[in-house]
Motif scaffolding. Structure first.
Motif, short mmCIF file in Angstrom:
data_model
loop_
_atom_site.label_atom_id
_atom_site.label_comp_id
_atom_site.label_asym_id
_atom_site.label_seq_id
_atom_site.Cartn_x
_atom_site.Cartn_y
_atom_site.Cartn_z
N UNK A 175 0.82 -1.21 0.00
CA UNK A 175 0.00 0.00 0.00
C UNK A 175 0.85 1.26 0.00
N UNK A 176 1.92 1.24 0.77
CA UNK A 176 2.77 2.43 0.84
C UNK A 176 3.59 2.59 -0.44
N UNK A 177 4.32 1.56 -0.83
CA UNK A 177 5.23 1.72 -1.96
C UNK A 177 4.53 1.73 -3.31
N UNK A 178 3.46 0.95 -3.48
CA UNK A 178 2.78 0.93 -4.77
C UNK A 178 2.05 2.24 -5.05
N UNK A 179 1.52 2.85 -4.03
CA UNK A 179 0.78 4.09 -4.22
C UNK A 179 1.60 5.34 -3.98
N UNK A 180 2.90 5.19 -3.81
CA UNK A 180 3.75 6.32 -3.48
C UNK A 180 3.91 7.24 -4.69
N UNK A 181 3.57 8.50 -4.53
CA UNK A 181 3.75 9.44 -5.63
C UNK A 181 5.22 9.57 -6.02
N UNK A 182 5.47 9.83 -7.28
CA UNK A 182 6.85 9.99 -7.74
C UNK A 182 7.41 11.34 -7.35
N UNK A 183 6.55 12.33 -7.22
CA UNK A 183 7.00 13.67 -6.84
C UNK A 183 7.34 13.69 -5.35
N UNK A 184 8.56 14.05 -5.03
CA UNK A 184 9.07 14.00 -3.66
C UNK A 184 8.19 14.77 -2.67
N UNK A 185 7.69 15.93 -3.05
CA UNK A 185 6.91 16.75 -2.13
C UNK A 185 5.57 16.11 -1.76
N UNK A 186 5.13 15.15 -2.57
CA UNK A 186 3.85 14.49 -2.30
C UNK A 186 4.02 13.15 -1.57
N UNK A 187 5.26 12.69 -1.43
CA UNK A 187 5.50 11.38 -0.83
C UNK A 187 5.17 11.31 0.65
N UNK A 247 12.72 -4.46 2.16
CA UNK A 247 11.77 -4.02 1.14
C UNK A 247 11.49 -2.53 1.26
N UNK A 248 11.38 -2.05 2.49
CA UNK A 248 11.14 -0.63 2.71
C UNK A 248 12.29 0.22 2.24
N UNK A 249 13.50 -0.22 2.51
CA UNK A 249 14.67 0.52 2.04
C UNK A 249 14.68 0.59 0.52
N UNK A 250 14.39 -0.54 -0.12
CA UNK A 250 14.36 -0.58 -1.58
C UNK A 250 13.24 0.30 -2.13
N UNK A 251 12.07 0.21 -1.54
CA UNK A 251 10.90 0.93 -2.05
C UNK A 251 10.93 2.42 -1.77
N UNK A 252 11.61 2.81 -0.70
CA UNK A 252 11.61 4.23 -0.32
C UNK A 252 12.90 4.95 -0.70
N UNK A 253 13.88 4.22 -1.18
CA UNK A 253 15.10 4.88 -1.64
C UNK A 253 16.27 4.85 -0.68
N UNK A 254 16.28 3.92 0.26
CA UNK A 254 17.45 3.77 1.11
C UNK A 254 17.14 3.73 2.58
N UNK A 255 18.20 3.58 3.40
CA UNK A 255 18.00 3.41 4.84
C UNK A 255 17.53 4.68 5.54
N UNK A 256 17.93 5.86 5.06
CA UNK A 256 17.52 7.10 5.74
C UNK A 256 16.01 7.33 5.58
N UNK A 257 15.45 7.23 4.37
CA UNK A 257 13.98 7.37 4.29
C UNK A 257 13.25 6.31 5.12
N UNK A 258 13.78 5.09 5.17
CA UNK A 258 13.13 4.05 5.96
C UNK A 258 13.17 4.40 7.44
N UNK A 259 14.30 4.91 7.90
CA UNK A 259 14.41 5.33 9.30
C UNK A 259 13.43 6.47 9.59
N UNK A 260 13.28 7.36 8.64
CA UNK A 260 12.33 8.45 8.80
C UNK A 260 10.90 7.93 8.88
N UNK A 261 10.56 6.96 8.04
CA UNK A 261 9.23 6.37 8.08
C UNK A 261 8.96 5.72 9.43
N UNK A 262 9.93 4.98 9.95
CA UNK A 262 9.73 4.32 11.25
C UNK A 262 9.55 5.34 12.37
N UNK A 263 10.32 6.42 12.33
CA UNK A 263 10.17 7.48 13.32
C UNK A 263 8.81 8.18 13.21
#
Length: 159
Positions: A64-76, A117-133
Motif C-alpha cells: 500500500x505504501x510503496x505501490x501508491x507512493x507518488x513519484x513527486x518528492x513533495x507528495x510522498x 523491502x522498505x529501504x528498496x521501495x523508499x530509496x534507502x536506509x535514511x527514508x526508511x528510518x524516517x518512516x519508522x520514526x
C-alpha cells in the motif's frame, strides 16, 4: 471459505483487536468459527499462525505504501503519513508484534524482510528510518506528529 482461510482471517482480526500477547487459541478459533484444534492441524501452533498473519499484514501495508507512493518528492510524505492514519489499527498491531522478534526467528525474519523491502521501495536506509520514526510519532502522539509539509520542509532544511 475453508478452515485454513477462516483461521487466517480470524487471527488477523484478533491480532488487530487484541494484539499478539493477549490473543489466545480460543480467541482465534471463536473469531474463525472453527474448533481450536484446527489451529494445530493447519499451522502447528498459535505462534506459527500469528507469524503467518503478521507476514501477510506487513506485505499488505508495504505494498500500500510503496505501490501508491507518488513519484513527486513533495507528495510522498503526506502519502506515507496517510497510511498511518487510515490503517492505524493494523500498524498498532504490527508495532506490538515487533517485540516478538527477540524471541522468534520467524518474526525477526519477517521484520528484516520488511526493512529491506522498505529501504528498496523508499530509496534507502535514511527514508526508511524516517518512516519508522514518523510511524511511532503518529501512533503515539498524532496531535503533535509532523505533517507531510513539516517533513518536506525539514528535509529541505537539512539539504
Amino acid at each position: 471459505m475453508g478452515n485454513r482461510e477462516a483461521l487466517l482471517a480470524g487471527a488477523k482480526k484478533c491480532l488487530v483487536e487484541r494484539g499478539w500477547a493477549t490473543t489466545s487459541v480460543r480467541d482465534i478459533a471463536e473469531a474463525a468459527g472453527v474448533n481450536h484444534a484446527a489451529i494445530g492441524y493447519h499451522f502447528g501452533s498459535r505462534e506459527a499462525l500469528l507469524t503467518q498473519v503478521l507476514s501477510e499484514a506487513l506485505d499488505e501495508l508495504g505494498a500500500e505504501i510503496t505501490d501508491g507512493l507518488p513519484t513527486k518528492s513533495s507528495e510522498r510524505w503526506p502519502a506515507v503519513i496517510d497510511a498511518f492514519t487510515t490503517r492505524r489499527d493494523l500498524w498498532v498491531a504490527l508495532l506490538e508484534s515487533a517485540g516478538q522478534a527477540e524471541r522468534s526467528a520467524g518474526v525477526r525474519e519477517i521484520f528484516v524482510r520488511m526493512l529491506h523491502n522498505g529501504r528498496d521501495g523508499l530509496g534507502g536506509p535514511v527514508p526508511m528510518a524516517l518512516v519508522l520514526g514518523l510511524m511511532m510519532q503518529w501512533l503515539l502522539d498524532p496531535e503533535h506528529a509532523p505533517s507531510g509539509e513539516d517533513v518536506r520542509a525539514g528535509l529541505a532544511a537539512l539539504t
